[in-house]
Design a protein around this motif. Structure first.
Motif, PDB file in Angstrom:
ATOM      1  N   ALA A   1       0.824  -1.208   0.000  1.00 18.91           N
ATOM      2  CA  ALA A   1       0.000   0.000   0.000  1.00 18.91           C
ATOM      3  C   ALA A   1       0.864   1.266   0.000  1.00 18.91           C
ATOM      4  CB  ALA A   1      -0.931  -0.004   1.208  1.00 18.91           C
ATOM      5  N   ALA A   2       2.052   1.201   0.613  1.00 17.82           N
ATOM      6  CA  ALA A   2       2.955   2.356   0.606  1.00 17.82           C
ATOM      7  C   ALA A   2       3.431   2.641  -0.818  1.00 17.82           C
ATOM      8  CB  ALA A   2       4.147   2.088   1.529  1.00 17.82           C
ATOM      9  N   PHE A   3       3.772   1.601  -1.572  1.00 14.45           N
ATOM     10  CA  PHE A   3       4.128   1.775  -2.984  1.00 14.45           C
ATOM     11  C   PHE A   3       2.978   2.449  -3.735  1.00 14.45           C
ATOM     12  CE2 PHE A   3       7.343  -1.229  -1.865  1.00 14.45           C
ATOM     13  CZ  PHE A   3       8.336  -1.170  -2.830  1.00 14.45           C
ATOM     14  N   PHE A   4       1.778   1.907  -3.541  1.00 13.42           N
ATOM     15  CA  PHE A   4       0.613   2.419  -4.273  1.00 13.42           C
ATOM     16  C   PHE A   4       0.349   3.879  -3.934  1.00 13.42           C
ATOM     17  CE2 PHE A   4      -3.948   3.368  -4.189  1.00 13.42           C
ATOM     18  CZ  PHE A   4      -4.264   3.168  -5.522  1.00 13.42           C
ATOM     19  N   SER A   5       0.364   4.229  -2.649  1.00 12.39           N
ATOM     20  CA  SER A   5       0.021   5.599  -2.256  1.00 12.39           C
ATOM     21  C   SER A   5       1.034   6.608  -2.783  1.00 12.39           C
ATOM     22  CB  SER A   5      -0.084   5.696  -0.727  1.00 12.39           C
ATOM     23  OG  SER A   5       1.162   5.432  -0.121  1.00 12.39           O
ATOM     24  N   LEU A   6       2.331   6.245  -2.763  1.00 17.36           N
ATOM     25  CA  LEU A   6       3.350   7.172  -3.252  1.00 17.36           C
ATOM     26  C   LEU A   6       3.240   7.371  -4.762  1.00 17.36           C
ATOM     27  CD1 LEU A   6       6.439   6.087  -1.127  1.00 17.36           C
ATOM     28  CD2 LEU A   6       5.307   8.307  -1.063  1.00 17.36           C
ATOM     29  N   VAL A   7       3.043   6.283  -5.503  1.00 15.38           N
ATOM     30  CA  VAL A   7       2.921   6.405  -6.961  1.00 15.38           C
ATOM     31  C   VAL A   7       1.629   7.136  -7.321  1.00 15.38           C
ATOM     32  CG1 VAL A   7       2.709   5.124  -9.128  1.00 15.38           C
ATOM     33  CG2 VAL A   7       4.330   4.361  -7.378  1.00 15.38           C
ATOM     34  N   PHE A   8       0.541   6.821  -6.624  1.00 15.80           N
ATOM     35  CA  PHE A   8      -0.739   7.495  -6.872  1.00 15.80           C
ATOM     36  C   PHE A   8      -0.600   8.994  -6.648  1.00 15.80           C
ATOM     37  CE2 PHE A   8      -4.973   8.945  -5.555  1.00 15.80           C
ATOM     38  CZ  PHE A   8      -5.759   8.438  -6.580  1.00 15.80           C
ATOM     39  N   ARG A   9       0.098   9.352  -5.578  1.00 16.68           N
ATOM     40  CA  ARG A   9       0.299  10.772  -5.300  1.00 16.68           C
ATOM     41  C   ARG A   9       1.221  11.408  -6.330  1.00 16.68           C
ATOM     42  NH1 ARG A   9       1.620  12.042   0.779  1.00 16.68           N
ATOM     43  NH2 ARG A   9      -0.514  11.228   0.838  1.00 16.68           N
ATOM     44  N   GLY A  10       2.263  10.658  -6.743  1.00 10.95           N
ATOM     45  CA  GLY A  10       3.197  11.183  -7.741  1.00 10.95           C
ATOM     46  C   GLY A  10       2.552  11.420  -9.090  1.00 10.95           C
ATOM     47  N   LEU A  11       1.500  10.644  -9.397  1.00  9.25           N
ATOM     48  CA  LEU A  11       0.779  10.830 -10.660  1.00  9.25           C
ATOM     49  C   LEU A  11      -0.294  11.920 -10.565  1.00  9.25           C
ATOM     50  CD1 LEU A  11       0.310   7.078 -11.666  1.00  9.25           C
ATOM     51  CD2 LEU A  11       1.815   8.749 -12.770  1.00  9.25           C
ATOM     52  N   GLY A  12      -0.390  12.544  -9.398  1.00  8.77           N
ATOM     53  CA  GLY A  12      -1.376  13.609  -9.228  1.00  8.77           C
ATOM     54  C   GLY A  12      -2.739  13.122  -8.795  1.00  8.77           C
ATOM     55  N   GLY A  13      -2.792  11.919  -8.249  1.00 12.35           N
ATOM     56  CA  GLY A  13      -4.064  11.338  -7.857  1.00 12.35           C
ATOM     57  C   GLY A  13      -4.770  12.098  -6.753  1.00 12.35           C
ATOM     58  N   ASP A  14      -3.998  12.640  -5.799  1.00 16.48           N
ATOM     59  CA  ASP A  14      -4.611  13.395  -4.700  1.00 16.48           C
ATOM     60  C   ASP A  14      -5.369  14.611  -5.222  1.00 16.48           C
ATOM     61  OD1 ASP A  14      -3.569  11.583  -2.989  1.00 16.48           O
ATOM     62  OD2 ASP A  14      -2.059  12.892  -2.101  1.00 16.48           O
ATOM     63  N   ASP A  15      -4.734  15.346  -6.139  1.00 20.00           N
ATOM     64  CA  ASP A  15      -5.387  16.535  -6.698  1.00 20.00           C
ATOM     65  C   ASP A  15      -6.610  16.152  -7.525  1.00 20.00           C
ATOM     66  OD1 ASP A  15      -3.442  18.145  -5.559  1.00 20.00           O
ATOM     67  OD2 ASP A  15      -2.138  18.038  -7.317  1.00 20.00           O
ATOM     68  N   LEU A  16      -6.490  15.044  -8.281  1.00 18.29           N
ATOM     69  CA  LEU A  16      -7.617  14.604  -9.100  1.00 18.29           C
ATOM     70  C   LEU A  16      -8.805  14.204  -8.221  1.00 18.29           C
ATOM     71  CD1 LEU A  16      -8.697  13.879 -11.925  1.00 18.29           C
ATOM     72  CD2 LEU A  16      -7.762  11.571 -11.579  1.00 18.29           C
ATOM     73  N   ALA A  17      -8.508  13.450  -7.134  1.00 12.14           N
ATOM     74  CA  ALA A  17      -9.586  13.024  -6.229  1.00 12.14           C
ATOM     75  C   ALA A  17     -10.254  14.224  -5.582  1.00 12.14           C
ATOM     76  CB  ALA A  17      -9.024  12.093  -5.149  1.00 12.14           C
ATOM     77  N   HIS A  18      -9.461  15.223  -5.195  1.00  9.48           N
ATOM     78  CA  HIS A  18     -10.026  16.412  -4.563  1.00  9.48           C
ATOM     79  C   HIS A  18     -10.908  17.182  -5.543  1.00  9.48           C
ATOM     80  CE1 HIS A  18     -10.159  20.514  -2.885  1.00  9.48           C
ATOM     81  NE2 HIS A  18     -10.117  19.905  -1.726  1.00  9.48           N
ATOM     82  N   ASP A  19     -10.452  17.285  -6.799  1.00  8.62           N
ATOM     83  CA  ASP A  19     -11.222  18.022  -7.792  1.00  8.62           C
ATOM     84  C   ASP A  19     -12.523  17.301  -8.141  1.00  8.62           C
ATOM     85  OD1 ASP A  19      -9.283  19.953  -7.868  1.00  8.62           O
ATOM     86  OD2 ASP A  19      -8.259  19.110  -9.615  1.00  8.62           O
ATOM     87  N   LEU A  20     -12.442  15.976  -8.300  1.00 12.55           N
ATOM     88  CA  LEU A  20     -13.615  15.209  -8.707  1.00 12.55           C
ATOM     89  C   LEU A  20     -14.632  15.077  -7.573  1.00 12.55           C
ATOM     90  CD1 LEU A  20     -12.038  12.275 -10.797  1.00 12.55           C
ATOM     91  CD2 LEU A  20     -13.307  14.252 -11.658  1.00 12.55           C
ATOM     92  N   LEU A  21     -14.124  14.774  -6.366  1.00 17.84           N
ATOM     93  CA  LEU A  21     -15.017  14.478  -5.255  1.00 17.84           C
ATOM     94  C   LEU A  21     -15.448  15.727  -4.494  1.00 17.84           C
ATOM     95  CD1 LEU A  21     -13.182  11.316  -3.837  1.00 17.84           C
ATOM     96  CD2 LEU A  21     -15.104  11.401  -5.437  1.00 17.84           C
ATOM     97  N   GLY A  22     -14.547  16.693  -4.418  1.00 19.00           N
ATOM     98  CA  GLY A  22     -14.852  17.877  -3.620  1.00 19.00           C
ATOM     99  C   GLY A  22     -15.866  18.806  -4.252  1.00 19.00           C
ATOM    100  N   ASN A  23     -16.093  18.662  -5.565  1.00 19.62           N
ATOM    101  CA  ASN A  23     -17.012  19.570  -6.260  1.00 19.62           C
ATOM    102  C   ASN A  23     -18.337  18.911  -6.616  1.00 19.62           C
ATOM    103  OD1 ASN A  23     -15.113  21.733  -6.319  1.00 19.62           O
ATOM    104  ND2 ASN A  23     -14.051  20.711  -8.004  1.00 19.62           N
ATOM    105  N   LEU A  24     -18.658  17.793  -5.986  1.00 19.04           N
ATOM    106  CA  LEU A  24     -19.930  17.135  -6.242  1.00 19.04           C
ATOM    107  C   LEU A  24     -21.076  17.972  -5.691  1.00 19.04           C
ATOM    108  CD1 LEU A  24     -19.113  13.416  -5.294  1.00 19.04           C
ATOM    109  CD2 LEU A  24     -19.559  14.298  -7.585  1.00 19.04           C
ATOM    110  N   PRO A  25     -22.213  18.016  -6.392  1.00 20.25           N
ATOM    111  CA  PRO A  25     -23.372  18.741  -5.844  1.00 20.25           C
ATOM    112  C   PRO A  25     -23.876  18.045  -4.580  1.00 20.25           C
ATOM    113  CG  PRO A  25     -23.983  17.470  -7.804  1.00 20.25           C
ATOM    114  CD  PRO A  25     -22.485  17.424  -7.702  1.00 20.25           C
ATOM    115  N   GLY A  26     -24.235  18.827  -3.591  1.00 20.81           N
ATOM    116  CA  GLY A  26     -24.709  18.237  -2.346  1.00 20.81           C
ATOM    117  C   GLY A  26     -23.651  18.168  -1.277  1.00 20.81           C
ATOM    118  N   GLY A  27     -22.390  18.453  -1.635  1.00 20.03           N
ATOM    119  CA  GLY A  27     -21.323  18.534  -0.654  1.00 20.03           C
ATOM    120  C   GLY A  27     -21.071  17.242   0.096  1.00 20.03           C
ATOM    121  N   LEU A  28     -20.934  17.363   1.412  1.00 19.98           N
ATOM    122  CA  LEU A  28     -20.555  16.236   2.265  1.00 19.98           C
ATOM    123  C   LEU A  28     -21.581  15.109   2.198  1.00 19.98           C
ATOM    124  CD1 LEU A  28     -18.764  14.939   4.438  1.00 19.98           C
ATOM    125  CD2 LEU A  28     -20.031  16.239   6.159  1.00 19.98           C
TER     126      LEU A  28
END
Length: 461
Positions: A319-346
């Motif tokens: 999981a450490a390999f996966f999280s570092l590579v996912f973050r290196g590919l910009g996955g954190d920013d993508l998840a924030h953009d996709l999930l954080g802007n959903l209608p209805g919020g939390l």
């Protein structure tokens, strides 16, 4: 190239569902993606260079050292035959009550959950001990199998639960990450004790719902739950004098061990690792007092502790390999953009997350979900205002429900593996449905009143 992180996530999920080894899938697929991205010049080598230090931090993480100790404690209690005496004694206590054997199974499941925290072992133990007796006493096969499966999965939510220890680590990291994004440079953490305290009330409420359901069936459908009749067959002994003494002898040791372990963690007297050591020592003492401690037993417990611990920590490393590579590919920013802007919020994101985790729970183990999916969605949920303790308890109960849900629930397979051919698979599937509805009801209660999970940790601070 952020879309590559989404491809990585989906490919890992598909490979896991097909059945490839978890740790090697997480590490291997992630490294292949990283090297491919390096060749085309869209990946920073600093993320690869960080892998050794991440592995070192996993191996030296003080909280995760509690995992092998609690596994040892659970396996030793499993081999010390505490469940046998508890079930027979409590069944005798409730022998004059319609549905008394079912009540005894639920109470024993709750005590085993608080003692061992091992779902598979608890379901198997209850299946071997209680199922033949319940069927012999005339219980409806659907009700008997549903009660055993549901009671066995209580180890997911009632502390000391292995999943709560792992979630404490993941949610704490996500909480710190969310706070740093908000400009808080002295972030708070979420401890194992916080989650244990937060899970206590929901766990007891769930046990209460199970008991109320059993009493309701006994009142409205008495033909499904006969009174317990003492016999000399099928492992049930005749009523003997000195019942009070036997009740005390059966109940006091496991309850004392539970209070010792949980009380020391929740009250802040001991760390989870220290409490785990106390629990392991207490389990050894109980096995010795019951004349169940032998070299063969110790060998079995130590070998299986090593196997389970090695598997879990290897998944941590993958999981450490996966999280570092996912973050290196910009996955954190993508998840924030996709999930954080959903209608209805939390509300919308929480609902979608619960549905997604519930479906994944059919196919993947809780460890895989905890270290692959939760680190991606949790920071966004926390940024939107979710309480970290409430979020962790919601996830734990959700995965517990998935463990029960046909046709892929793990608990159903555990019971099917030890049940005789007399019990049909369709009876197991139908039997768990009322208990699934009760757990969904608990999730709804938690969603409406988060204080069920947050009040006790706040009170103890």
């Amino acid at each position: 190239m952020e879309w590559l992180s989404l491809v990585l996530f989906l490919l890992v999920l598909v490979a896991l569902m097909i059945g490839f080894p978890v740790a090697f899938t997480l590490a291997g697929v992630s490294l292949l993606f990283a090297f491919g991205a390096i060749l085309v010049g869209v990946f920073d080598m600093a993320f690869i260079n960080a892998i050794p230090s991440r592995i070192y931090s996993i191996m030296t993480h003080s909280t995760l050292l509690a995992v092998p100790l609690f596994i040892f404690m659970g396996l030793m209690l499993e081999k010390s035959k505490i469940a046998d005496q508890l079930l027979l004694t409590l069944a005798e206590v409730f022998k004059g009550v319609r549905g008394g054997l079912g009540i005894a199974v639920i109470l024993v499941g709750a005590l085993l959950a608080a003692s061992t925290g091992l779902v598979g072992a608890t379901v198997v133990m209850l299946g071997l001990l209680a199922l033949p007796t319940m069927l012999h006493q005339g219980y409806c096969p659907k009700l008997a199998s549903g009660t055993i499966c549901a009671s066995g999965t209580l180890g997911q939510i009632i502390p000391p639960s292995i999943i709560l220890i792992l979630l404490a680590d993941v949610i704490s990291n996500a909480y710190q990450q969310a706070q740093l994004q908000q400009g808080i440079f002295a972030p708070e953490t979420v401890s194992v004790g916080d989650l244990f305290a937060g899970a206590l009330i929901p766990g007891l409420v769930l046990v209460g719902l199970y008991l109320l359901y059993m009493l309701g069936v006994a009142f409205f459908q008495p033909h499904r739950v006969p009174k317990f009749v003492a016999a000399t067959q099928h492992g049930v002994t005749q009523t003997q004098p000195g019942l009070l003494v036997r009740v005390v002898k059966s109940l006091i040791p496991p309850i004392a061990l539970i209070l010792l372990v949980l009380g020391s963690i929740i009250l802040g007297i001991a760390t989870p690792t220290e409490a785990g050591a106390l629990g392991a020592l207490g389990a050894l003492a109980l096995a010795l007092l019951k004349n169940q401690l032998s070299m063969a037993t110790l060998n079995y417990v130590m070998r299986n502790t090593l196997k389970l611990t090695s598997m879990i920590f290897l998944i941590f490393i993958g999981a450490a390999f996966f999280s570092l590579v996912f973050r290196g590919l910009g996955g954190d920013d993508l998840a924030h953009d996709l999930l954080g802007n959903l209608p209805g919020g939390l509300f919308t994101l929480m609902l979608l997350t619960m549905l997604f985790l519930f479906i994944l729970g059919f196919f993947l183990d809780f460890i895989e979900i905890t270290y692959v999916v939760v680190p991606i969605v949790a920071p966004v949920l926390l940024l939107l205002g979710a309480d970290p303790i409430w979020l962790a308890i919601m996830i734990a109960i959700n995965l517990q429900t998935a463990f029960l849900t046909p046709p892929f629930g793990f608990a159903l397979f555990y019971l099917r593996g030890v049940a005789s051919d007399v019990l049909k698979t369709v009876d197991i599937y139908k039997g768990v449905i009322p208990f699934i509805l009760l757990q969904l009801g608990l999730l709804a209660l938690l969603a409406a009143w988060p204080s069920l999970a947050t009040w006790l940790p706040g009170y103890l601070q």
